[in-house]
Motif scaffolding. Structure first.
Motif, PDB file in Angstrom:
ATOM      1  N   LYS A 137       0.832  -1.205   0.000  1.00  0.00           N
ATOM      2  CA  LYS A 137       0.000   0.000   0.000  1.00  0.00           C
ATOM      3  C   LYS A 137       0.869   1.258   0.000  1.00  0.00           C
ATOM      4  O   LYS A 137       0.615   2.215  -0.750  1.00  0.00           O
ATOM      5  N   LEU A 138       1.899   1.280   0.837  1.00  0.00           N
ATOM      6  CA  LEU A 138       2.785   2.445   0.892  1.00  0.00           C
ATOM      7  C   LEU A 138       3.576   2.601  -0.408  1.00  0.00           C
ATOM      8  O   LEU A 138       3.805   3.729  -0.871  1.00  0.00           O
ATOM      9  N   ASN A 139       3.973   1.491  -0.996  1.00  0.00           N
ATOM     10  CA  ASN A 139       4.669   1.570  -2.285  1.00  0.00           C
ATOM     11  C   ASN A 139       3.767   2.178  -3.363  1.00  0.00           C
ATOM     12  O   ASN A 139       4.189   3.044  -4.131  1.00  0.00           O
ATOM     13  N   ARG A 140       2.517   1.740  -3.389  1.00  0.00           N
ATOM     14  CA  ARG A 140       1.585   2.277  -4.386  1.00  0.00           C
ATOM     15  C   ARG A 140       1.322   3.760  -4.166  1.00  0.00           C
ATOM     16  O   ARG A 140       1.080   4.514  -5.126  1.00  0.00           O
ATOM     17  N   ALA A 141       1.376   4.200  -2.910  1.00  0.00           N
ATOM     18  CA  ALA A 141       1.137   5.607  -2.589  1.00  0.00           C
ATOM     19  C   ALA A 141       2.343   6.497  -2.907  1.00  0.00           C
ATOM     20  O   ALA A 141       2.275   7.711  -2.722  1.00  0.00           O
ATOM     21  N   GLY A 142       3.430   5.884  -3.348  1.00  0.00           N
ATOM     22  CA  GLY A 142       4.601   6.663  -3.731  1.00  0.00           C
ATOM     23  C   GLY A 142       5.622   6.862  -2.637  1.00  0.00           C
ATOM     24  O   GLY A 142       6.508   7.731  -2.760  1.00  0.00           O
ATOM     25  N   THR A 143       5.545   6.078  -1.551  1.00  0.00           N
ATOM     26  CA  THR A 143       6.522   6.186  -0.471  1.00  0.00           C
ATOM     27  C   THR A 143       7.860   5.627  -0.930  1.00  0.00           C
ATOM     28  O   THR A 143       7.928   4.542  -1.513  1.00  0.00           O
ATOM     29  N   THR A 144       8.919   6.366  -0.667  1.00  0.00           N
ATOM     30  CA  THR A 144      10.246   5.955  -1.122  1.00  0.00           C
ATOM     31  C   THR A 144      11.238   5.946   0.038  1.00  0.00           C
ATOM     32  O   THR A 144      11.088   6.663   1.026  1.00  0.00           O
ATOM     33  N   LEU A 145      12.259   5.109  -0.110  1.00  0.00           N
ATOM     34  CA  LEU A 145      13.337   4.986   0.873  1.00  0.00           C
ATOM     35  C   LEU A 145      14.592   5.622   0.299  1.00  0.00           C
ATOM     36  O   LEU A 145      14.923   5.416  -0.871  1.00  0.00           O
ATOM     37  N   GLU A 146      15.289   6.399   1.125  1.00  0.00           N
ATOM     38  CA  GLU A 146      16.580   6.941   0.712  1.00  0.00           C
ATOM     39  C   GLU A 146      17.573   6.746   1.838  1.00  0.00           C
ATOM     40  O   GLU A 146      17.207   6.761   3.024  1.00  0.00           O
ATOM     41  N   GLU A 147      18.828   6.514   1.497  1.00  0.00           N
ATOM     42  CA  GLU A 147      19.871   6.379   2.498  1.00  0.00           C
ATOM     43  C   GLU A 147      20.621   7.700   2.624  1.00  0.00           C
ATOM     44  O   GLU A 147      20.974   8.317   1.616  1.00  0.00           O
ATOM     45  N   ARG A 154      27.290  15.736   4.258  1.00  0.00           N
ATOM     46  CA  ARG A 154      26.394  16.234   5.298  1.00  0.00           C
ATOM     47  C   ARG A 154      25.288  17.088   4.695  1.00  0.00           C
ATOM     48  O   ARG A 154      25.513  17.871   3.770  1.00  0.00           O
ATOM     49  N   ASP A 155      24.087  16.926   5.229  1.00  0.00           N
ATOM     50  CA  ASP A 155      22.941  17.736   4.838  1.00  0.00           C
ATOM     51  C   ASP A 155      22.331  18.276   6.137  1.00  0.00           C
ATOM     52  O   ASP A 155      21.511  17.609   6.778  1.00  0.00           O
ATOM     53  N   LEU A 156      22.758  19.464   6.535  1.00  0.00           N
ATOM     54  CA  LEU A 156      22.343  20.015   7.824  1.00  0.00           C
ATOM     55  C   LEU A 156      20.849  20.316   7.870  1.00  0.00           C
ATOM     56  O   LEU A 156      20.222  20.230   8.932  1.00  0.00           O
ATOM     57  N   LEU A 162      15.336  15.813  11.068  1.00  0.00           N
ATOM     58  CA  LEU A 162      15.363  14.527  11.771  1.00  0.00           C
ATOM     59  C   LEU A 162      15.450  14.730  13.277  1.00  0.00           C
ATOM     60  O   LEU A 162      14.836  13.983  14.048  1.00  0.00           O
ATOM     61  N   PHE A 163      16.181  15.734  13.727  1.00  0.00           N
ATOM     62  CA  PHE A 163      16.221  16.035  15.166  1.00  0.00           C
ATOM     63  C   PHE A 163      14.849  16.511  15.658  1.00  0.00           C
ATOM     64  O   PHE A 163      14.441  16.195  16.778  1.00  0.00           O
ATOM     65  N   GLU A 164      14.142  17.244  14.834  1.00  0.00           N
ATOM     66  CA  GLU A 164      12.792  17.676  15.200  1.00  0.00           C
ATOM     67  C   GLU A 164      11.863  16.459  15.309  1.00  0.00           C
ATOM     68  O   GLU A 164      11.022  16.384  16.225  1.00  0.00           O
ATOM     69  N   LEU A 165      12.019  15.509  14.390  1.00  0.00           N
ATOM     70  CA  LEU A 165      11.228  14.280  14.445  1.00  0.00           C
ATOM     71  C   LEU A 165      11.548  13.502  15.718  1.00  0.00           C
ATOM     72  O   LEU A 165      10.646  12.979  16.390  1.00  0.00           O
ATOM     73  N   GLU A 166      12.838  13.434  16.071  1.00  0.00           N
ATOM     74  CA  GLU A 166      13.262  12.761  17.300  1.00  0.00           C
ATOM     75  C   GLU A 166      12.630  13.412  18.525  1.00  0.00           C
ATOM     76  O   GLU A 166      12.110  12.727  19.426  1.00  0.00           O
ATOM     77  N   GLU A 167      12.660  14.739  18.573  1.00  0.00           N
ATOM     78  CA  GLU A 167      12.096  15.471  19.714  1.00  0.00           C
ATOM     79  C   GLU A 167      10.602  15.204  19.857  1.00  0.00           C
ATOM     80  O   GLU A 167      10.099  14.959  20.962  1.00  0.00           O
ATOM     81  N   GLN A 168       9.874  15.213  18.758  1.00  0.00           N
ATOM     82  CA  GLN A 168       8.438  14.932  18.797  1.00  0.00           C
ATOM     83  C   GLN A 168       8.165  13.508  19.256  1.00  0.00           C
ATOM     84  O   GLN A 168       7.236  13.238  20.028  1.00  0.00           O
TER      85      GLN A 168
END
Length: 360
Positions: A137-147, A154-156, A162-168
């Protein structure tokens, strides 16, 4: 030389030993600023530990050659004795537990480690029907994985998100297992691999990090954060997508890490009182860290290997102190957590029938 410089040098030395000699999925968890490190003098090895009051907590097996394990343990226990520490070994394997039992430590079944053996793991089978449907279902919805590879690029801006996601995530969970769960640690990754999933609009849904073991032939899930209002199955999709990528690279296995307190068999004739109490915690307690639901989540993947892990501890440690210690190394100072466990144990002793009938 400053204390922080000493700590950094010790961490680097520990990382080198674990990288060369470590074969346990839990060892790299200790490579963080909250850990101290005991290094063998007679043998090459390291025991990372963190203090909870006077309790010296280690996570996973000590790192050394297998034939040196007994001597390294003896050195470490002598070190603890000299300083008045009472040692606790959390989530060790059966062979290390046996060595410590010979040294008169208490040994308890602690939990189950969920492992995907990538040589034989697949999404086929009735047990994985719901998982398979969520991933599709997630694949069909266009969800993608990136490393994300901070060591090379570095991508600040991404890291800030990601730190904001961690805090939440932790604000919602209320409680963090401070010594048995790592962090994002972009400045010094120690071989971590980071994966992010995004929806079709490019919004971040999940963030994962994996720690290496067995010289990088296997990886263990460490960090798992997801957008709280994200779609159902987002985390399952992320883990499966990352695991299948690693399988395609020729890696051997992915550990989903440990489900604490799961799988304790209270029907065994030799089940001790403490194991029964730990089973009651698993089935009846949720103070921000829900052990039972964590086990249910890992079970969704129908792992083809479940590996029993053990808690080994100094017999002089009171049960309530042990409980707060394995939940949080700051437990000695966390009065609220301490009192919750104490009230639970007193209630259990006074009203045992209150907790007896629960679904397994």
């Amino acid at each position: 030389m400053s204390g922080m410089e000493n700590l950094s040098e010790d961490m680097e030395r520990a990382a080198q030993i674990i990288g060369a000699l470590g074969d346990d999925s839990q060892q790299c968890l200790a490579l963080n600023v909250e850990s101290s490190y005991f290094f063998g003098t007679e043998v090459c090895g390291v025991v990372p530990y963190a203090l909870a009051g006077r309790r010296s907590m280690s996570q996973g097996n000590p790192a050394c050659h297998a034939e040196d394990m007994g001597r390294l343990l003896d050195e470490y226990l002598a070190f603890c004795q000299e300083r008045g520490y009472r040692a606790v070994f959390n989530s060790v394997s059966a062979d290390v537990a046996d060595l410590l039992r010979e040294r008169n430590f208490c040994v308890l079944q602690y939990g189950e480690e969920a492992i995907l053996d990538l040589n034989s793991y697949s999404l086929s089978g009735r047990e994985k029907g719901a998982l398979r449907r969520n991933v599709a279902k997630l694949n069909r919805a266009g969800t993608t994985l990136e490393e994300y590879c901070p060591e090379t690029a570095r991508d600040l801006s991404l890291e800030k998100k990601l730190f904001e996601l961690e805090e939440q995530w932790f604000a919602d969970k209320k409680l963090k297992l401070t010594y048995s769960i790592g962090g994002l640690q972009f400045e010094k990754t120690y071989g971590r691999r980071y994966f992010v999933t995004r929806d079709a609009e490019g919004q971040i849904l999940t963030a994962l990090s994996f720690l290496p073991y067995r010289q990088g032939s296997a990886y263990c899930v460490d960090v798992m954060y997801r957008k709280l209002d994200g779609p159902t199955g987002a985390m399952e999709h992320a883990i499966i997508s990352a695991a299948m990528k690693m399988r395609d690279e020729g890696l051997k296995e992915v550990s989903l890490n440990i489900a604490p307190l799961a799988g304790i068999d209270t029907t065994r004739p030799d089940t001790c009182r403490t194991e029964k109490l730990m089973d009651e915690i698993f089935n009846n307690m949720d103070f921000g860290y829900d052990f039972k639901n964590l086990y249910r989540f890992k079970s969704k993947f129908d792992p083809n290997v479940w590996k029993t892990r053990y808690l080994v501890y100094d017999r002089r440690i009171p049960l309530v102190r042990l409980a707060t210690s394995i939940t949080n190394t700051k437990g000695a100072a966390d009065v609220g957590l301490y009192m919750r466990y104490k009230r639970f144990f007193v209630s259990l002793l006074l009203f045992p029938n209150r907790y007896r009938e629960y679904p397994k």
